[in-house]
Design a protein around this motif. Structure first.
Motif, PDB file in Angstrom:
ATOM      1  N   ALA A  76     -20.770   5.504 117.384  1.00 59.64           N
ATOM      2  CA  ALA A  76     -20.175   5.325 116.050  1.00 59.64           C
ATOM      3  C   ALA A  76     -18.929   6.189 115.887  1.00 59.64           C
ATOM      4  N   LEU A  77     -18.966   7.421 116.384  1.00 58.90           N
ATOM      5  CA  LEU A  77     -17.794   8.293 116.280  1.00 58.90           C
ATOM      6  C   LEU A  77     -16.646   7.786 117.151  1.00 58.90           C
ATOM      7  N   LEU A  78     -16.959   7.280 118.319  1.00 58.10           N
ATOM      8  CA  LEU A  78     -15.903   6.728 119.176  1.00 58.10           C
ATOM      9  C   LEU A  78     -15.260   5.501 118.533  1.00 58.10           C
ATOM     10  N   LEU A  79     -16.064   4.665 117.907  1.00 56.43           N
ATOM     11  CA  LEU A  79     -15.516   3.498 117.219  1.00 56.43           C
ATOM     12  C   LEU A  79     -14.627   3.916 116.055  1.00 56.43           C
ATOM     13  N   THR A  80     -15.043   4.954 115.313  1.00 56.79           N
ATOM     14  CA  THR A  80     -14.230   5.448 114.203  1.00 56.79           C
ATOM     15  C   THR A  80     -12.909   6.015 114.700  1.00 56.79           C
ATOM     16  N   ALA A  81     -12.945   6.781 115.787  1.00 58.80           N
ATOM     17  CA  ALA A  81     -11.714   7.355 116.332  1.00 58.80           C
ATOM     18  C   ALA A  81     -10.765   6.261 116.818  1.00 58.80           C
ATOM     19  N   PHE A  82     -11.298   5.237 117.457  1.00 60.07           N
ATOM     20  CA  PHE A  82     -10.452   4.140 117.930  1.00 60.07           C
ATOM     21  C   PHE A  82      -9.805   3.408 116.762  1.00 60.07           C
ATOM     22  N   ALA A  83     -10.582   3.161 115.701  1.00 60.85           N
ATOM     23  CA  ALA A  83     -10.036   2.476 114.524  1.00 60.85           C
ATOM     24  C   ALA A  83      -8.970   3.329 113.843  1.00 60.85           C
ATOM     25  N   ALA A  84      -9.188   4.649 113.768  1.00 58.41           N
ATOM     26  CA  ALA A  84      -8.204   5.526 113.134  1.00 58.41           C
ATOM     27  C   ALA A  84      -6.891   5.544 113.911  1.00 58.41           C
ATOM     28  N   VAL A  85      -6.973   5.609 115.229  1.00 57.03           N
ATOM     29  CA  VAL A  85      -5.750   5.598 116.047  1.00 57.03           C
ATOM     30  C   VAL A  85      -5.013   4.272 115.903  1.00 57.03           C
ATOM     31  N   TYR A  86      -5.764   3.188 115.872  1.00 56.62           N
ATOM     32  CA  TYR A  86      -5.133   1.873 115.732  1.00 56.62           C
ATOM     33  C   TYR A  86      -4.428   1.739 114.386  1.00 56.62           C
ATOM     34  N   VAL A  87      -5.103   2.183 113.316  1.00 57.13           N
ATOM     35  CA  VAL A  87      -4.494   2.081 111.984  1.00 57.13           C
ATOM     36  C   VAL A  87      -3.234   2.933 111.893  1.00 57.13           C
ATOM     37  N   TYR A  88      -3.287   4.138 112.447  1.00 54.33           N
ATOM     38  CA  TYR A  88      -2.130   5.027 112.347  1.00 54.33           C
ATOM     39  C   TYR A  88      -0.956   4.534 113.199  1.00 54.33           C
ATOM     40  N   ALA A  89      -1.247   3.891 114.321  1.00 54.68           N
ATOM     41  CA  ALA A  89      -0.170   3.508 115.236  1.00 54.68           C
ATOM     42  C   ALA A  89       0.305   2.074 115.049  1.00 54.68           C
ATOM     43  N   PHE A  90      -0.604   1.151 114.757  1.00 58.17           N
ATOM     44  CA  PHE A  90      -0.235  -0.264 114.788  1.00 58.17           C
ATOM     45  C   PHE A  90      -0.463  -0.994 113.470  1.00 58.17           C
ATOM     46  N   ALA A  91      -1.011  -0.352 112.479  1.00 60.62           N
ATOM     47  CA  ALA A  91      -1.245  -1.036 111.209  1.00 60.62           C
ATOM     48  C   ALA A  91       0.078  -1.329 110.509  1.00 60.62           C
ATOM     49  N   PRO A  92       0.129  -2.326 109.629  1.00 62.57           N
ATOM     50  CA  PRO A  92       1.369  -2.620 108.889  1.00 62.57           C
ATOM     51  C   PRO A  92       1.839  -1.422 108.085  1.00 62.57           C
ATOM     52  N   ARG A  93       3.125  -1.182 108.123  1.00 59.57           N
ATOM     53  CA  ARG A  93       3.704  -0.038 107.424  1.00 59.57           C
ATOM     54  C   ARG A  93       4.424  -0.499 106.160  1.00 59.57           C
ATOM     55  N   SER A  94       4.732   0.481 105.327  1.00 58.38           N
ATOM     56  CA  SER A  94       5.365   0.196 104.042  1.00 58.38           C
ATOM     57  C   SER A  94       6.664   0.978 103.943  1.00 58.38           C
ATOM     58  N   TYR A  95       7.735   0.274 103.515  1.00 62.90           N
ATOM     59  CA  TYR A  95       9.066   0.879 103.373  1.00 62.90           C
ATOM     60  C   TYR A  95       9.516   0.735 101.922  1.00 62.90           C
ATOM     61  N   GLN A  96      10.203   1.759 101.460  1.00 59.96           N
ATOM     62  CA  GLN A  96      10.698   1.764 100.088  1.00 59.96           C
ATOM     63  C   GLN A  96      12.206   1.988 100.074  1.00 59.96           C
TER      64      GLN A  96
END
Length: 298
Positions: free
Chosen positions: A20-40
Protein backbone atom coordinates in the motif's frame (compact mmCIF):
# COMPACT_ATOMS: atom_id res chain seq x y z
CA UNK A 1 -3.77 5.62 20.94
CA UNK A 2 -0.31 4.32 21.72
CA UNK A 3 2.09 5.11 18.83
CA UNK A 4 4.21 2.08 19.71
CA UNK A 5 1.18 -0.19 19.46
CA UNK A 6 0.32 1.29 16.06
CA UNK A 7 3.85 0.69 14.81
CA UNK A 8 3.77 -2.89 16.07
CA UNK A 9 0.43 -3.50 14.36
CA UNK A 10 1.76 -2.07 11.09
CA UNK A 11 4.90 -4.18 11.29
CA UNK A 12 2.86 -7.29 12.10
CA UNK A 13 0.92 -6.78 8.86
CA UNK A 14 3.91 -5.57 6.84
CA UNK A 15 2.97 -7.77 3.89
CA UNK A 16 -0.13 -5.58 3.48
CA UNK A 17 1.37 -2.26 4.54
CA UNK A 18 4.42 -2.29 2.27
CA UNK A 19 2.45 -2.74 -1.02
CA UNK A 20 0.00 0.00 0.00
CA UNK A 21 2.83 2.42 0.79
CA UNK A 22 4.62 1.62 -2.46
CA UNK A 23 1.41 2.24 -4.41
CA UNK A 24 0.94 5.57 -2.61
CA UNK A 25 4.52 6.64 -3.36
CA UNK A 26 4.15 5.73 -7.03
CA UNK A 27 0.89 7.68 -7.31
CA UNK A 28 2.43 10.72 -5.58
CA UNK A 29 5.42 10.76 -7.93
CA UNK A 30 3.16 10.41 -10.95
CA UNK A 31 0.88 13.24 -9.84
CA UNK A 32 3.78 15.57 -9.10
CA UNK A 33 5.61 14.83 -12.36
CA UNK A 34 2.98 14.04 -14.98
CA UNK A 35 -0.38 15.28 -13.73
CA UNK A 36 -2.03 18.22 -15.57
CA UNK A 37 -0.64 21.55 -14.45
CA UNK A 38 -2.28 24.92 -14.02
CA UNK A 39 -0.99 28.26 -15.36
CA UNK A 40 -2.18 31.73 -14.47
CA UNK A 41 -1.83 34.88 -16.58
CA UNK A 42 -2.54 38.30 -15.12
CA UNK A 43 -2.77 41.88 -16.35
CA UNK A 44 -3.61 45.22 -14.75
CA UNK A 45 -5.42 48.02 -16.57
CA UNK A 46 -5.92 51.62 -15.44
CA UNK A 47 -8.89 53.72 -16.49
CA UNK A 48 -7.81 57.29 -17.20
CA UNK A 49 -10.04 60.36 -16.97
CA UNK A 50 -10.72 62.28 -20.20
CA UNK A 51 -9.00 65.58 -20.90
CA UNK A 52 -11.90 67.99 -20.69
CA UNK A 53 -11.14 71.37 -22.44
CA UNK A 54 -10.61 74.24 -20.10
CA UNK A 55 -12.04 77.73 -20.53
CA UNK A 56 -8.76 79.07 -21.90
CA UNK A 57 -8.59 76.26 -24.46
CA UNK A 58 -12.14 77.01 -25.58
CA UNK A 59 -11.20 80.65 -26.08
CA UNK A 60 -8.15 79.77 -28.14
CA UNK A 61 -9.99 77.05 -30.09
CA UNK A 62 -13.73 77.85 -30.40
CA UNK A 63 -14.28 74.70 -32.45
CA UNK A 64 -14.02 72.62 -29.28
CA UNK A 65 -17.38 74.03 -28.23
CA UNK A 66 -19.01 72.19 -31.11
CA UNK A 67 -17.94 68.75 -29.73
CA UNK A 68 -20.53 66.58 -28.01
CA UNK A 69 -19.52 66.30 -24.36
CA UNK A 70 -22.56 64.35 -23.22
CA UNK A 71 -20.76 61.51 -21.38
CA UNK A 72 -23.07 60.24 -18.59
CA UNK A 73 -20.12 59.09 -16.45
CA UNK A 74 -18.65 62.59 -16.34
CA UNK A 75 -21.74 63.71 -14.45
CA UNK A 76 -21.47 60.96 -11.79
CA UNK A 77 -20.68 62.04 -8.24
CA UNK A 78 -18.40 59.02 -7.84
CA UNK A 79 -15.58 59.24 -10.35
CA UNK A 80 -14.84 55.49 -10.00
CA UNK A 81 -18.34 54.52 -11.15
CA UNK A 82 -17.15 53.65 -14.62
CA UNK A 83 -14.59 51.20 -13.21
CA UNK A 84 -17.32 49.48 -11.20
CA UNK A 85 -19.58 49.23 -14.23
CA UNK A 86 -16.83 47.80 -16.40
CA UNK A 87 -15.87 45.17 -13.83
CA UNK A 88 -19.51 44.11 -13.58
CA UNK A 89 -19.87 43.80 -17.35
CA UNK A 90 -16.77 41.62 -17.64
CA UNK A 91 -18.22 39.20 -15.07
CA UNK A 92 -21.39 38.63 -17.10
CA UNK A 93 -22.27 35.12 -18.30
CA UNK A 94 -22.26 36.27 -21.90
CA UNK A 95 -18.54 37.02 -21.67
CA UNK A 96 -17.82 33.45 -20.50
CA UNK A 97 -19.88 32.03 -23.37
CA UNK A 98 -17.95 34.14 -25.86
CA UNK A 99 -14.63 32.93 -24.44
CA UNK A 100 -15.80 29.32 -24.61
CA UNK A 101 -16.66 29.71 -28.31
CA UNK A 102 -13.12 30.95 -28.92
CA UNK A 103 -11.68 27.89 -27.09
CA UNK A 104 -10.39 30.11 -24.32
CA UNK A 105 -10.52 29.59 -20.56
CA UNK A 106 -13.67 30.45 -18.65
CA UNK A 107 -11.82 30.33 -15.32
CA UNK A 108 -11.01 34.01 -14.91
CA UNK A 109 -11.47 36.76 -12.33
CA UNK A 110 -11.89 40.54 -12.51
CA UNK A 111 -11.09 42.49 -9.35
CA UNK A 112 -11.11 46.20 -8.57
CA UNK A 113 -9.53 47.84 -5.58
CA UNK A 114 -11.92 50.02 -3.55
CA UNK A 115 -12.09 53.63 -4.79
CA UNK A 116 -9.61 52.85 -7.51
CA UNK A 117 -9.48 53.00 -11.31
CA UNK A 118 -7.35 49.82 -11.52
CA UNK A 119 -8.76 46.56 -12.83
CA UNK A 120 -6.91 43.28 -12.27
CA UNK A 121 -7.77 40.55 -14.79
CA UNK A 122 -6.44 37.02 -14.36
CA UNK A 123 -7.14 33.71 -16.09
CA UNK A 124 -6.20 30.11 -15.26
CA UNK A 125 -5.73 27.30 -17.77
CA UNK A 126 -3.80 24.02 -18.14
CA UNK A 127 -1.91 25.63 -21.05
CA UNK A 128 0.24 28.73 -20.92
CA UNK A 129 -0.84 30.14 -24.27
CA UNK A 130 -4.53 29.70 -23.50
CA UNK A 131 -4.23 31.60 -20.19
CA UNK A 132 -2.37 34.46 -21.85
CA UNK A 133 -4.80 34.64 -24.77
CA UNK A 134 -7.76 34.73 -22.36
CA UNK A 135 -6.41 37.78 -20.50
CA UNK A 136 -5.68 39.55 -23.78
CA UNK A 137 -9.21 38.85 -25.03
CA UNK A 138 -10.68 40.21 -21.78
CA UNK A 139 -8.56 43.35 -22.10
CA UNK A 140 -9.81 43.95 -25.65
CA UNK A 141 -13.38 43.31 -24.50
CA UNK A 142 -12.95 45.90 -21.72
CA UNK A 143 -11.77 48.60 -24.11
CA UNK A 144 -14.65 47.87 -26.49
CA UNK A 145 -17.26 48.00 -23.73
CA UNK A 146 -15.72 51.08 -22.19
CA UNK A 147 -16.24 53.06 -25.37
CA UNK A 148 -19.71 51.63 -25.96
CA UNK A 149 -21.13 52.61 -22.56
CA UNK A 150 -19.80 56.19 -22.85
CA UNK A 151 -21.05 56.93 -26.35
CA UNK A 152 -24.70 56.16 -25.70
CA UNK A 153 -25.42 59.87 -26.18
CA UNK A 154 -22.88 60.36 -28.98
CA UNK A 155 -20.07 61.85 -26.85
CA UNK A 156 -16.88 62.77 -28.71
CA UNK A 157 -13.63 60.89 -28.08
CA UNK A 158 -12.21 63.96 -26.32
CA UNK A 159 -14.69 63.36 -23.46
CA UNK A 160 -14.27 59.58 -23.06
CA UNK A 161 -12.42 57.59 -20.41
CA UNK A 162 -9.58 55.51 -21.84
CA UNK A 163 -7.50 52.55 -20.62
CA UNK A 164 -3.77 52.16 -20.06
CA UNK A 165 -2.01 48.81 -19.66
CA UNK A 166 -0.13 48.81 -16.38
CA UNK A 167 1.02 45.16 -16.38
CA UNK A 168 0.75 43.30 -19.70
CA UNK A 169 -0.09 39.57 -19.79
CA UNK A 170 3.25 38.56 -21.23
CA UNK A 171 3.78 35.22 -19.53
CA UNK A 172 1.69 32.73 -17.61
CA UNK A 173 3.09 31.39 -14.35
CA UNK A 174 2.57 27.85 -13.14
CA UNK A 175 0.45 27.53 -10.02
CA UNK A 176 2.24 25.04 -7.78
CA UNK A 177 -0.57 25.24 -5.27
CA UNK A 178 -2.85 23.20 -7.54
CA UNK A 179 -0.23 20.48 -7.96
CA UNK A 180 0.43 20.54 -4.23
CA UNK A 181 -3.27 20.08 -3.49
CA UNK A 182 -3.39 17.06 -5.79
CA UNK A 183 -0.31 15.64 -4.09
CA UNK A 184 -1.85 16.05 -0.64
CA UNK A 185 -5.04 14.33 -1.79
CA UNK A 186 -3.03 11.37 -3.11
CA UNK A 187 -1.01 11.03 0.11
CA UNK A 188 -4.09 11.20 2.33
CA UNK A 189 -5.85 8.64 0.15
CA UNK A 190 -2.81 6.35 0.38
CA UNK A 191 -2.77 6.56 4.17
CA UNK A 192 -6.47 5.77 4.34
CA UNK A 193 -5.88 2.79 2.03
CA UNK A 194 -3.01 1.57 4.22
CA UNK A 195 -4.95 1.68 7.48
CA UNK A 196 -7.99 0.17 5.79
CA UNK A 197 -5.88 -2.74 4.55
CA UNK A 198 -4.44 -3.26 8.04
CA UNK A 199 -7.93 -3.26 9.56
CA UNK A 200 -9.11 -5.82 7.01
CA UNK A 201 -6.06 -8.00 7.68
CA UNK A 202 -6.66 -7.87 11.44
CA UNK A 203 -10.32 -8.77 10.99
CA UNK A 204 -9.39 -11.72 8.78
CA UNK A 205 -6.80 -12.89 11.28
CA UNK A 206 -9.30 -12.67 14.14
CA UNK A 207 -11.87 -14.66 12.16
CA UNK A 208 -9.32 -17.39 11.44
CA UNK A 209 -8.35 -17.62 15.11
CA UNK A 210 -12.00 -17.93 16.13
CA UNK A 211 -12.65 -20.66 13.57
CA UNK A 212 -9.53 -22.53 14.71
CA UNK A 213 -10.59 -22.24 18.35
CA UNK A 214 -14.09 -23.53 17.57
CA UNK A 215 -12.67 -26.71 15.95
CA UNK A 216 -10.24 -27.50 18.79
CA UNK A 217 -10.85 -30.55 21.07
CA UNK A 218 -10.83 -30.51 24.89
CA UNK A 219 -7.45 -32.24 24.82
CA UNK A 220 -6.08 -29.44 22.66
CA UNK A 221 -7.44 -26.88 25.09
CA UNK A 222 -5.81 -28.71 28.03
CA UNK A 223 -2.52 -28.88 26.14
CA UNK A 224 -2.68 -25.16 25.45
CA UNK A 225 -3.33 -24.45 29.11
CA UNK A 226 -0.39 -26.66 30.06
CA UNK A 227 1.89 -24.84 27.64
CA UNK A 228 0.67 -21.52 29.00
CA UNK A 229 1.38 -22.51 32.60
CA UNK A 230 4.75 -23.95 31.59
CA UNK A 231 5.66 -20.64 29.92
CA UNK A 232 4.97 -18.87 33.22
CA UNK A 233 6.94 -21.45 35.25
CA UNK A 234 3.84 -22.87 36.95
CA UNK A 235 2.65 -26.45 37.22
CA UNK A 236 -0.46 -27.29 35.31
CA UNK A 237 -3.41 -28.11 37.59
CA UNK A 238 -4.57 -31.75 37.61
CA UNK A 239 -8.07 -33.04 38.21
CA UNK A 240 -6.65 -35.80 40.39
CA UNK A 241 -5.32 -33.36 42.96
CA UNK A 242 -7.21 -33.42 46.25
CA UNK A 243 -9.11 -30.39 47.35
CA UNK A 244 -7.55 -28.85 50.42
CA UNK A 245 -9.95 -27.51 53.05
CA UNK A 246 -8.72 -25.26 55.85
CA UNK A 247 -9.07 -26.73 59.34
CA UNK A 248 -11.09 -23.82 60.63
CA UNK A 249 -13.79 -24.56 58.05
CA UNK A 250 -14.21 -28.22 58.88
CA UNK A 251 -16.68 -27.47 61.65
CA UNK A 252 -19.12 -25.91 59.23
CA UNK A 253 -19.23 -28.96 56.94
CA UNK A 254 -21.96 -31.61 57.70
CA UNK A 255 -20.66 -34.89 59.05
CA UNK A 256 -22.43 -36.84 56.41
CA UNK A 257 -20.27 -35.25 53.75
CA UNK A 258 -17.07 -36.31 55.53
CA UNK A 259 -18.23 -39.92 56.18
CA UNK A 260 -16.67 -42.64 54.16
CA UNK A 261 -19.08 -44.07 51.58
CA UNK A 262 -20.55 -47.41 52.63
CA UNK A 263 -20.29 -50.53 50.56
CA UNK A 264 -23.14 -51.66 48.41
CA UNK A 265 -23.73 -54.65 50.67
CA UNK A 266 -24.20 -52.40 53.65
CA UNK A 267 -26.76 -50.30 51.85
CA UNK A 268 -29.00 -53.28 50.94
CA UNK A 269 -31.91 -54.03 53.33
CA UNK A 270 -30.99 -57.76 53.42
CA UNK A 271 -27.76 -59.61 53.83
CA UNK A 272 -26.20 -61.49 50.99
CA UNK A 273 -25.03 -65.08 51.30
CA UNK A 274 -21.27 -64.95 51.05
CA UNK A 275 -21.26 -68.50 49.70
CA UNK A 276 -23.34 -67.58 46.72
CA UNK A 277 -22.02 -65.68 43.71
CA UNK A 278 -25.23 -63.73 43.34
CA UNK A 279 -28.38 -63.19 45.36
CA UNK A 280 -31.18 -65.65 44.63
CA UNK A 281 -34.71 -64.51 44.23
CA UNK A 282 -38.01 -66.14 45.08
CA UNK A 283 -41.55 -65.20 44.74
CA UNK A 284 -42.96 -63.10 47.52
CA UNK A 285 -46.35 -64.55 47.10
CA UNK A 286 -47.63 -61.68 45.06
CA UNK A 287 -46.26 -62.68 41.71
CA UNK A 288 -43.21 -60.52 41.99
CA UNK A 289 -39.68 -61.74 42.49
CA UNK A 290 -38.10 -60.77 45.75
CA UNK A 291 -34.87 -61.18 47.56
CA UNK A 292 -34.43 -64.50 49.36
CA UNK A 293 -34.55 -64.04 53.07
CA UNK A 294 -31.79 -65.58 55.15
CA UNK A 295 -34.28 -66.45 57.94
CA UNK A 296 -34.51 -70.24 58.60
CA UNK A 297 -31.26 -71.04 56.89
CA UNK A 298 -28.82 -73.19 58.78
Amino acid sequence: MDPLAVIKALWHHKFVVIPALLLTAFAAVYVYAFAPRSYQAQATYAIVNPKVPTASELERNPSLQDLNSDNPYLRASDSSLIAQVEATRLKADSVGSALSKQSLSTDYTVERSPNSFLLDISAVSPKKEVATATVQALGAKMQQDLKQIQTVNGAADRFLFTTVVVTPPDNAIEQFSSRLRSLIVVIVGGLVLTFGAVSAARALETARMKSAGAGATPGDAAAKRGRRHASHGEAAPSHKDAVEIPLEKLGSIPMGVLQKPRKVSEMLPVALDPQEDAPTTESNGKGHPGIKSPVGRT
